[in-house]
Design a protein around this motif. Sequence first.
Motif, PDB file in Angstrom:
ATOM      1  N   ALA A  14      -0.137 -10.360  -1.109  1.00 13.24           N
ATOM      2  CA  ALA A  14      -1.269  -8.729  -0.777  1.00 13.24           C
ATOM      3  C   ALA A  14      -0.162  -8.290  -0.353  1.00 13.24           C
ATOM      4  CB  ALA A  14      -2.780  -9.904  -0.253  1.00 13.24           C
ATOM      5  N   ARG A  15       0.795  -8.041   0.253  1.00 12.79           N
ATOM      6  CA  ARG A  15       1.366  -6.994   0.722  1.00 12.79           C
ATOM      7  C   ARG A  15       0.063  -5.906   2.053  1.00 12.79           C
ATOM      8  NH1 ARG A  15       5.082  -4.281  -2.668  1.00 12.79           N
ATOM      9  NH2 ARG A  15       5.732  -3.701  -0.551  1.00 12.79           N
ATOM     10  N   SER A  16       0.031  -4.893   2.111  1.00 15.25           N
ATOM     11  CA  SER A  16      -0.387  -3.940   3.452  1.00 15.25           C
ATOM     12  C   SER A  16      -2.073  -4.651   3.328  1.00 15.25           C
ATOM     13  CB  SER A  16      -0.312  -2.472   3.205  1.00 15.25           C
ATOM     14  OG  SER A  16       0.536  -2.514   3.378  1.00 15.25           O
ATOM     15  N   SER A  17      -2.998  -5.506   2.253  1.00 16.40           N
ATOM     16  CA  SER A  17      -3.985  -6.150   2.400  1.00 16.40           C
ATOM     17  C   SER A  17      -3.712  -7.007   3.016  1.00 16.40           C
ATOM     18  CB  SER A  17      -4.358  -6.710   0.626  1.00 16.40           C
ATOM     19  OG  SER A  17      -4.418  -5.783  -0.501  1.00 16.40           O
ATOM     20  N   MET A  18      -3.339  -8.001   3.836  1.00 16.06           N
ATOM     21  CA  MET A  18      -3.226  -8.487   5.407  1.00 16.06           C
ATOM     22  C   MET A  18      -2.543  -7.978   6.251  1.00 16.06           C
ATOM     23  SD  MET A  18      -3.054 -11.612   3.664  1.00 16.06           S
ATOM     24  CE  MET A  18      -4.549 -10.800   2.816  1.00 16.06           C
ATOM     25  N   LYS A  19      -3.185  -6.806   6.466  1.00 17.09           N
ATOM     26  CA  LYS A  19      -2.820  -5.850   7.984  1.00 17.09           C
ATOM     27  C   LYS A  19      -3.870  -5.988   8.171  1.00 17.09           C
ATOM     28  CE  LYS A  19       0.324  -1.949   6.113  1.00 17.09           C
ATOM     29  NZ  LYS A  19       0.550  -0.819   5.782  1.00 17.09           N
ATOM     30  N   PRO A  20      -5.294  -6.627   8.303  1.00 13.08           N
ATOM     31  CA  PRO A  20      -6.351  -6.457   9.056  1.00 13.08           C
ATOM     32  C   PRO A  20      -5.991  -8.581   9.709  1.00 13.08           C
ATOM     33  CG  PRO A  20      -7.427  -5.818   6.970  1.00 13.08           C
ATOM     34  CD  PRO A  20      -5.838  -6.187   6.780  1.00 13.08           C
ATOM     35  N   PHE A  21      -5.309  -8.874   9.110  1.00  7.53           N
ATOM     36  CA  PHE A  21      -5.349 -10.303   9.615  1.00  7.53           C
ATOM     37  C   PHE A  21      -3.905 -10.145  10.041  1.00  7.53           C
ATOM     38  CE2 PHE A  21      -7.509 -10.305   5.669  1.00  7.53           C
ATOM     39  CZ  PHE A  21      -8.950 -10.993   5.564  1.00  7.53           C
ATOM     40  N   GLN A  22      -3.202  -9.684   9.983  1.00  9.19           N
ATOM     41  CA  GLN A  22      -1.314  -9.417  11.026  1.00  9.19           C
ATOM     42  C   GLN A  22      -2.524  -8.337  12.392  1.00  9.19           C
ATOM     43  OE1 GLN A  22      -0.341  -7.421   7.639  1.00  9.19           O
ATOM     44  NE2 GLN A  22       1.899  -8.452   8.192  1.00  9.19           N
ATOM     45  N   ALA A  23      -3.182  -8.413  12.254  1.00 13.83           N
ATOM     46  CA  ALA A  23      -3.466  -7.590  13.737  1.00 13.83           C
ATOM     47  C   ALA A  23      -4.954  -8.904  14.468  1.00 13.83           C
ATOM     48  CB  ALA A  23      -4.671  -6.291  13.007  1.00 13.83           C
ATOM     49  N   LEU A  24      -4.921  -9.596  13.593  1.00 14.96           N
ATOM     50  CA  LEU A  24      -5.534 -10.304  14.658  1.00 14.96           C
ATOM     51  C   LEU A  24      -5.148 -11.127  15.630  1.00 14.96           C
ATOM     52  CD1 LEU A  24      -6.263 -13.671  11.875  1.00 14.96           C
ATOM     53  CD2 LEU A  24      -8.373 -12.083  14.081  1.00 14.96           C
ATOM     54  N   PRO A  25      -3.901 -11.175  16.284  1.00 12.23           N
ATOM     55  CA  PRO A  25      -3.276 -11.004  17.347  1.00 12.23           C
ATOM     56  C   PRO A  25      -3.282  -9.758  18.645  1.00 12.23           C
ATOM     57  CG  PRO A  25      -1.778 -12.157  16.105  1.00 12.23           C
ATOM     58  CD  PRO A  25      -2.599 -10.769  15.030  1.00 12.23           C
TER      59      PRO A  25
END
Length: 340
Positions: free
Chosen positions: A46-57
């Motif tokens: 999903a490439r950069s579509s995962m960025k919102p979830f990479q921001a969780l921490p």
Amino acid sequence: MDQSTKPIHVYRGKYIESAHDVHIAVVSAKGDLLAYYGDPVRQTFARSSMKPFQALPVVETGAMEAYNLTERELSLFCASHIGEPYHRESVMEVLGKINLPEDKLQCGTHIPKDTESYKRLVQSGGELTPVYSNCSGKHSGMLAGVAQQGMDVDTYHELSHPYQQQIIDGIANVSGYEREKIMTSVDGCGLPVHRMPLYYNALMFARLAAPDKWTDGTSERQSALGRIRDAMTSYPEMVAGTDQFDTDLMKAYEGRIVAKGGAEAVHCFGDRETGIGVALKISDGNPRATTAASMEVLQQLGIGNEKIFADLDDYHYVPVKNMRKEKIGEVKPVFKLNRI
């Protein structure tokens, strides 16, 4: 193969010159597959579509409060920005707050999509630095989360780093996909990138858009998702930039839609009102078909009104222009979703 049978046509004049295949999953926050086209469980980075979830921490570790980070900056942490001055300035402000220099960003660099910024840089005799990378916002957010936990800031981009493992834990939790089945490789900015069925990407965006409809999610995780969603929809210009699809889409829907595209023609979005999430992938990776597919899905699902669709029409039926900037064709979606 007859190109007219494919779901997205590229016209030159009245003739189909090229065509694209697309895979789409439409999923509820509870996990029901509501509609699809092509293969809704296609294994996809999903490439950069995962960025919102990479921001969780960065939200869940208290780094936002510890470093006095703003919701506008949180939106930037989810961005594939085009390198406009305010994007770059915001990244530098974050680095100042966490007391780290620009060279700690491990995203590499490239010519920004904002050509005016690049022209000014060249004219001034300057050189490209990591802040110009469209992923510099994401990396600055990760550095904040890493620093808050006292982790090594030099290796945060490596898969074995505990921060990247926290991200995988979060993706597994929100998606419901078994952690050991999440495959990884390396993204363009040097970070781990995650491979999983398209259905689960759609489910994640359903839960991002409407975490209250995720019935078995913890209140802490629901709160973090809601905060990220609100940051992105409140400051959509930070997610992409001027005349960019994700920014214009979220502005047009006035907070209802949260959206994030990714490289190789991935696009994901969620609808706050219905709790529906959508993930799509253009098979050949050509991004010119991505906005047309997403807008067609929104229209077929009845999400939006005539004004919204009129305002976003050039993203739905994408003009094909010649070097004189004259419209000589269009990218046109012709598929029908399979409803369940």
